[in-house]
Design a protein around this motif. Structure first.
Motif, short mmCIF file in Angstrom:
data_model
loop_
_atom_site.label_atom_id
_atom_site.label_comp_id
_atom_site.label_asym_id
_atom_site.label_seq_id
_atom_site.Cartn_x
_atom_site.Cartn_y
_atom_site.Cartn_z
N ARG A 44 0.84 -1.21 0.00
CA ARG A 44 0.00 0.00 0.00
C ARG A 44 0.86 1.25 0.00
O ARG A 44 0.65 2.17 -0.77
CB ARG A 44 -0.86 0.04 1.28
CG ARG A 44 -2.22 -0.57 1.17
CD ARG A 44 -2.97 -0.33 2.46
NE ARG A 44 -3.53 1.02 2.52
CZ ARG A 44 -4.71 1.35 2.00
NH1 ARG A 44 -5.44 0.44 1.42
NH2 ARG A 44 -5.14 2.57 2.08
N ALA A 46 4.05 1.62 -0.82
CA ALA A 46 4.87 1.81 -2.02
C ALA A 46 4.03 2.34 -3.17
O ALA A 46 4.43 3.28 -3.87
CB ALA A 46 5.53 0.48 -2.40
N LEU A 47 2.83 1.76 -3.36
CA LEU A 47 1.96 2.19 -4.45
C LEU A 47 1.53 3.64 -4.25
O LEU A 47 1.52 4.45 -5.18
CB LEU A 47 0.73 1.29 -4.53
CG LEU A 47 0.95 -0.14 -5.03
CD1 LEU A 47 -0.30 -0.98 -4.79
CD2 LEU A 47 1.31 -0.16 -6.50
N ARG A 48 1.17 3.97 -3.02
CA ARG A 48 0.68 5.31 -2.71
C ARG A 48 1.78 6.36 -2.90
O ARG A 48 1.55 7.43 -3.43
CB ARG A 48 0.15 5.34 -1.28
CG ARG A 48 -0.40 6.67 -0.81
CD ARG A 48 -1.71 7.01 -1.47
NE ARG A 48 -2.28 8.23 -0.90
CZ ARG A 48 -3.25 8.93 -1.45
NH1 ARG A 48 -3.78 8.54 -2.59
NH2 ARG A 48 -3.72 9.99 -0.88
N ARG A 50 4.34 6.21 -4.91
CA ARG A 50 4.54 6.41 -6.34
C ARG A 50 3.43 7.30 -6.91
O ARG A 50 3.69 8.20 -7.70
CB ARG A 50 4.56 5.05 -7.06
CG ARG A 50 5.81 4.24 -6.76
CD ARG A 50 5.64 2.80 -7.19
NE ARG A 50 5.73 2.59 -8.62
CZ ARG A 50 6.83 2.22 -9.26
NH1 ARG A 50 7.94 2.03 -8.60
NH2 ARG A 50 6.83 2.05 -10.56
N PHE A 51 2.20 7.04 -6.47
CA PHE A 51 1.05 7.81 -6.97
C PHE A 51 1.21 9.29 -6.61
O PHE A 51 1.02 10.17 -7.45
CB PHE A 51 -0.25 7.25 -6.40
CG PHE A 51 -1.48 7.96 -6.89
CD1 PHE A 51 -1.93 7.78 -8.19
CD2 PHE A 51 -2.20 8.80 -6.07
CE1 PHE A 51 -3.06 8.43 -8.65
CE2 PHE A 51 -3.33 9.46 -6.52
CZ PHE A 51 -3.76 9.26 -7.81
N LEU A 54 3.84 11.01 -8.67
CA LEU A 54 3.38 11.28 -10.03
C LEU A 54 2.43 12.47 -10.05
O LEU A 54 2.51 13.32 -10.93
CB LEU A 54 2.69 10.04 -10.62
CG LEU A 54 3.65 8.89 -10.95
CD1 LEU A 54 2.87 7.61 -11.19
CD2 LEU A 54 4.48 9.24 -12.16
N TRP B 12 -2.89 -5.29 -6.95
CA TRP B 12 -2.53 -4.14 -7.79
C TRP B 12 -1.04 -4.12 -8.07
O TRP B 12 -0.61 -3.79 -9.16
CB TRP B 12 -2.95 -2.83 -7.12
CG TRP B 12 -4.42 -2.60 -7.08
CD1 TRP B 12 -5.31 -2.93 -8.06
CD2 TRP B 12 -5.18 -2.00 -6.02
NE1 TRP B 12 -6.58 -2.56 -7.67
CE2 TRP B 12 -6.52 -1.99 -6.43
CE3 TRP B 12 -4.84 -1.46 -4.79
CZ2 TRP B 12 -7.54 -1.45 -5.65
CZ3 TRP B 12 -5.83 -0.92 -4.00
CH2 TRP B 12 -7.17 -0.93 -4.42
N THR B 36 1.83 2.88 -11.40
CA THR B 36 1.34 2.55 -10.07
C THR B 36 -0.19 2.49 -10.09
O THR B 36 -0.83 2.88 -11.07
CB THR B 36 1.81 3.59 -9.03
OG1 THR B 36 1.49 3.14 -7.72
CG2 THR B 36 1.14 4.93 -9.23
N VAL B 37 -0.74 1.98 -9.00
CA VAL B 37 -2.19 2.00 -8.78
C VAL B 37 -2.39 2.64 -7.41
O VAL B 37 -1.80 2.18 -6.43
CB VAL B 37 -2.79 0.58 -8.80
CG1 VAL B 37 -4.30 0.64 -8.57
CG2 VAL B 37 -2.49 -0.13 -10.10
N ASP B 38 -3.15 3.72 -7.36
CA ASP B 38 -3.36 4.39 -6.07
C ASP B 38 -4.20 3.50 -5.16
O ASP B 38 -5.33 3.17 -5.51
CB ASP B 38 -4.06 5.74 -6.30
CG ASP B 38 -4.39 6.42 -4.98
OD1 ASP B 38 -3.63 6.21 -4.03
OD2 ASP B 38 -5.38 7.16 -4.93
N PRO B 39 -3.67 3.08 -4.00
CA PRO B 39 -4.44 2.19 -3.14
C PRO B 39 -5.67 2.85 -2.52
O PRO B 39 -6.55 2.16 -2.02
CB PRO B 39 -3.44 1.79 -2.06
CG PRO B 39 -2.39 2.82 -2.07
CD PRO B 39 -2.34 3.38 -3.45
N SER B 43 -7.08 4.32 -8.73
CA SER B 43 -6.76 4.90 -10.03
C SER B 43 -5.47 4.31 -10.58
O SER B 43 -4.52 4.10 -9.83
CB SER B 43 -6.60 6.41 -9.91
OG SER B 43 -7.78 6.98 -9.40
N VAL B 45 -2.19 4.53 -13.07
CA VAL B 45 -1.37 5.51 -13.78
C VAL B 45 -0.54 4.76 -14.82
O VAL B 45 0.20 3.83 -14.49
CB VAL B 45 -0.45 6.28 -12.82
CG1 VAL B 45 0.22 7.42 -13.56
CG2 VAL B 45 -1.22 6.81 -11.63
#
Lengths: 117, 167
Positions: A44, A46-48, A50-51, A54, B12, B36-39, B43, B45
């Motif tokens: 969670r 790591a993904l967040r 990166r988001f 961006l 994801w 990435t995928v926003d948890p 969304s 990307v």
């Protein structure tokens, strides 16, 4: 003689723990209850991260937003809130003219893209 | 909530660095490499590198996603190309000696200020403050991470002051 007015009793609400009765406490296998699963929490995070990186790199770049019913609008990307619930954009080009600053509801946006220098 | 939004972050994560085709509502289609995928919002990307046009990043809102199909796995070359998108523009390169020096200086400073600090990680490159906050190389306020935002902002403030005093 009338009865005295009943004294109001204070109500204390505490979150209930998980139980079999389907109480509204915090469920152990809830998606959001990731503390017990470090690898889930790591994914969670790591993904967040990166988001968010961006999103912040999108700041000030020209963006095209695709809305419902095939409408596309151009604007300069400003910011997003945490959920995100809305995007803040500058110089939004609408069919009725250019809006200096505007908020776009995320529910109205299907997708948007920005150029990568 | 659609099926895509109900997925777990671990699901994801398996899409990252892969070429996918996303089918969204109203027959919208997107093809690109998953950054990435926003948890939080689910969304996606995507990065796209069209041959004759400029590369771009597309954000597809989680609520609009209907189907995601993996087309191709990413090789090491593509993974590097995608990783470059995340690299800050003016990033400064530190040698391992410099990082070690920075780490030890910060550790000593924290200890003289009676803040409990320990090294952690396989190589001991991460500093752990009071067991609740970590500082990764190159040990600036931006590299602090903690789930306790009060401690986070306090330590970030301390670090900021420490770095300003050094210059």
């Amino acid at each position: 003689m009338t009865d005295p007015l009943p004294v109001p009793v204070p109500i204390l609400r505490l979150p209930r723990g998980p139980d079999i009765s389907g109480g509204r406490g915090f469920s152990r296998d809830s998606r959001r209850n990731s503390q017990h699963f470090p690898e889930l929490q790591a994914a969670r995070a790591a993904l967040r991260e990166r988001f968010l990186r961006l999103l912040s790199s999108a700041r000030g770049r020209p963006a095209r937003f695709w809305l419902w019913s095939g409408i596309a609008v151009d604007a300069e990307f400003g910011a997003a809130d945490a959920e995100p619930v809305a995007f803040q954009v500058d110089s939004l080009r609408t069919p009725l003219g250019v809006q200096g600053a505007a908020l776009l509801r995320c529910g109205d946006v299907l997708a948007f893209s920005i150029p990568l220098e | 909530m659609n099926d895509w939004q109900k997925k777990s972050p671990l699901d994801w994560e398996t899409y990252v660095n892969k070429l996918v085709k996303v089918i969204a509502v109203e027959k919208l289609q997107y093809e690109g490499w998953v950054l990435t995928v926003d948890p939080v919002s689910a969304s996606i990307v995507l990065a796209t590198f069209p041959e004759n046009e400029k590369a771009s990043i597309s954000f597809i809102m989680g609520h609009a996603v209907q189907e995601v199909e993996i087309l191709q796995e990413g090789d090491s070359h593509m993974k590097q190309r995608l990783a470059r998108i995340f690299a800050p523009e003016e990033s400064q390169a530190y040698s391992s000696e410099e990082l070690d020096k920075r780490k030890n200086a910060l550790k000593t400073w924290l200890e003289t200020n009676h803040i409990p600090v320990a090294e952690q990680g396989e190589l001991g490159t991460t500093l752990c403050v009071a067991g609740v906050l970590t500082i990764d190389p190159p040990y600036g306020p931006e590299q602090c991470s903690s789930s306790n935002e009060i401690i986070l902002s306090r330590v970030q403030g301390l670090l900021q002051g420490y770095l300003e005093k050094q210059h």
